[in-house]
Design a protein around this motif. Sequence first.
Motif, short mmCIF file in Angstrom:
data_model
loop_
_atom_site.label_atom_id
_atom_site.label_comp_id
_atom_site.label_asym_id
_atom_site.label_seq_id
_atom_site.Cartn_x
_atom_site.Cartn_y
_atom_site.Cartn_z
N TYR A 1 0.96 -1.24 0.02
CA TYR A 1 0.12 0.01 0.14
C TYR A 1 0.91 1.31 0.23
N SER A 2 2.16 1.26 0.26
CA SER A 2 3.00 2.42 0.40
C SER A 2 3.27 2.73 -1.03
N CYS A 3 3.10 2.06 -2.09
CA CYS A 3 3.18 2.53 -3.41
C CYS A 3 2.53 3.78 -3.77
N ARG A 4 1.35 3.83 -3.04
CA ARG A 4 0.54 5.10 -3.30
C ARG A 4 1.17 6.47 -2.89
N TYR A 5 2.20 6.25 -2.05
CA TYR A 5 2.69 7.57 -1.61
C TYR A 5 3.83 8.24 -2.98
N PHE A 6 4.08 7.17 -3.57
CA PHE A 6 4.87 7.82 -4.76
C PHE A 6 3.89 8.56 -5.90
N GLY A 7 2.64 8.32 -5.83
CA GLY A 7 1.75 8.94 -6.74
C GLY A 7 1.59 10.34 -5.87
N TYR A 8 1.58 10.47 -4.59
CA TYR A 8 1.63 11.83 -4.00
C TYR A 8 2.73 12.56 -4.20
N LEU A 9 3.77 11.86 -4.51
CA LEU A 9 5.36 12.45 -4.86
C LEU A 9 5.26 13.15 -6.10
N VAL A 10 4.73 12.37 -6.91
CA VAL A 10 4.94 12.86 -8.49
C VAL A 10 3.75 13.64 -8.98
N SER A 11 2.73 13.67 -8.22
CA SER A 11 1.51 14.65 -8.61
C SER A 11 1.69 15.96 -8.43
N ARG A 12 0.98 16.74 -9.37
CA ARG A 12 1.35 18.39 -9.48
C ARG A 12 -0.05 19.05 -9.12
N LYS A 13 -0.90 18.37 -8.56
CA LYS A 13 -2.18 18.95 -8.56
C LYS A 13 -2.34 19.47 -6.85
N LYS A 14 -3.15 20.28 -6.92
CA LYS A 14 -3.58 21.00 -5.21
C LYS A 14 -4.07 19.81 -4.56
N TYR A 15 -5.09 19.06 -5.11
CA TYR A 15 -5.79 18.25 -4.18
C TYR A 15 -5.36 16.67 -4.62
N ILE A 16 -5.48 15.95 -3.77
CA ILE A 16 -5.48 14.48 -4.03
C ILE A 16 -6.50 13.54 -3.66
N ILE A 17 -6.99 12.80 -4.21
CA ILE A 17 -8.19 11.97 -3.69
C ILE A 17 -7.46 10.62 -4.06
N SER A 18 -7.48 9.66 -2.90
CA SER A 18 -6.87 8.36 -2.83
C SER A 18 -7.92 7.27 -2.40
N VAL A 19 -8.09 6.30 -3.17
CA VAL A 19 -8.91 5.33 -2.85
C VAL A 19 -8.52 3.98 -3.25
N ASP A 20 -8.50 2.85 -2.18
CA ASP A 20 -8.09 1.52 -2.38
C ASP A 20 -8.72 0.77 -3.50
N ASP A 21 -8.02 -0.02 -4.10
CA ASP A 21 -8.49 -1.03 -5.41
C ASP A 21 -9.55 -1.91 -5.04
N ASP A 22 -9.85 -2.11 -3.81
CA ASP A 22 -10.86 -2.93 -3.36
C ASP A 22 -12.10 -2.46 -2.98
N CYS A 23 -12.15 -0.83 -3.26
CA CYS A 23 -13.36 -0.08 -2.92
C CYS A 23 -14.06 0.22 -4.30
N LEU A 24 -15.36 0.25 -4.13
CA LEU A 24 -16.09 0.84 -4.90
C LEU A 24 -17.08 1.91 -4.86
N PRO A 25 -17.68 2.56 -5.69
CA PRO A 25 -18.90 3.83 -5.02
C PRO A 25 -19.87 3.28 -4.11
N ALA A 26 -20.12 3.92 -3.15
CA ALA A 26 -21.06 3.32 -2.25
C ALA A 26 -22.52 4.15 -2.50
N ARG A 27 -23.67 3.92 -2.33
CA ARG A 27 -24.89 4.33 -2.40
C ARG A 27 -25.42 5.04 -0.99
#
Length: 349
Positions: free
Chosen positions: A80-106
């Motif tokens: 799960y620590s691989c997601r921090y690499f995404g935080y590192l290379v992003s250049r956007k103001k806001y980051i949303i992170s969701v695990d890949d075993d999660c789906l949209p809720a109702r």
Amino acid sequence: MSLEVKDDEIDIVVAAIHSDLTSFMNEWRPIFSRFHLIIVKDPDLKEELKIPEGFNLDVYKKSDIDRVVGSSTSILFSGYSCRYFGYLVSRKKYIISVDDDCLPARDNNGFLVDAVAQHITNLATPATPFFFNTLYDPYCEGADFVRGYPFSLRSGVKCALSCGLWLNLADHDAPTQALKPGHRNSRYVDAVLTVPARALAPISGINIAFDREVVGPAMLPALRLAGEGKFRWETMEDIWSGMCVKVICDHLGLGVKTGLPYVWRNDRGDAIASLKKEWEGVKLMEEVVPFFQSVRLPRTATTAEDCVVEVANAVKEQLGSTDPVFARAAGAMQDWVKLWKSVGSSTSS
């Protein structure tokens, strides 16, 4: 996007722990298709990723991580620590992170929950950490401050972190889930609240959003269990990171919210089998919590980077001799700040 936040100010970061992301991406398509995605493949994952077409995304693999980070760091971007690499290379103001075993809720009315929109609403409206509002977030639609709330505090402070929740498989630890194997969370509570100043909370990385410009350097991979596995209840990296960022937010006068949005978390893993791996983390928490409750940062620490260095020094001094895992965490935090300054603060990706 609400509250004058543009779609191109947002990155969706996904840690690819599973190789086949087809179902995950298609379920999220109505929400994610408007945004840029950063997908970071777990370096330990051998299979090729399966990603459906129709998304604006960049995929980072082990070779990319090695190229950007190099070998002169104690930070491990596996699991799960691989997601921090995404935080590192992003250049956007806001980051949303969701695990890949999660789906949209109702929600309670059966409508699909737009987790991105709710996270951005949480971040773009003030937080109220210095005086608790008993009607929860006063900036939510239909809510307001209650009688007795000081007018001098009603402007609130900037919200830096939004912690969403989970339906179905809640984020319990392995002992709790092993004791209640059939327990599933079906309670959808339509509420957001600010975590009070000086109060710690177990901040989960499963469904989270933050202002990268303000607290990005404090969202870090540092504490790694000796027997860390590939299930959430076998890890502690997000809990440690969460306590770091909460202490830093308190010091800098920033807010942290929790509650909406929910995601639907699919069942996976064997809690009893995981119990042996996570037990180390369960015991460590008894030392970690008193430390974070007592740590105070100097006034000279005015940025998230400064604060991370100060926390790392305190960890090394106060906890380093009690368990090698703390000394390694302190070193990883110091390396992360150096990495953020050389890579994360760059103006080009």
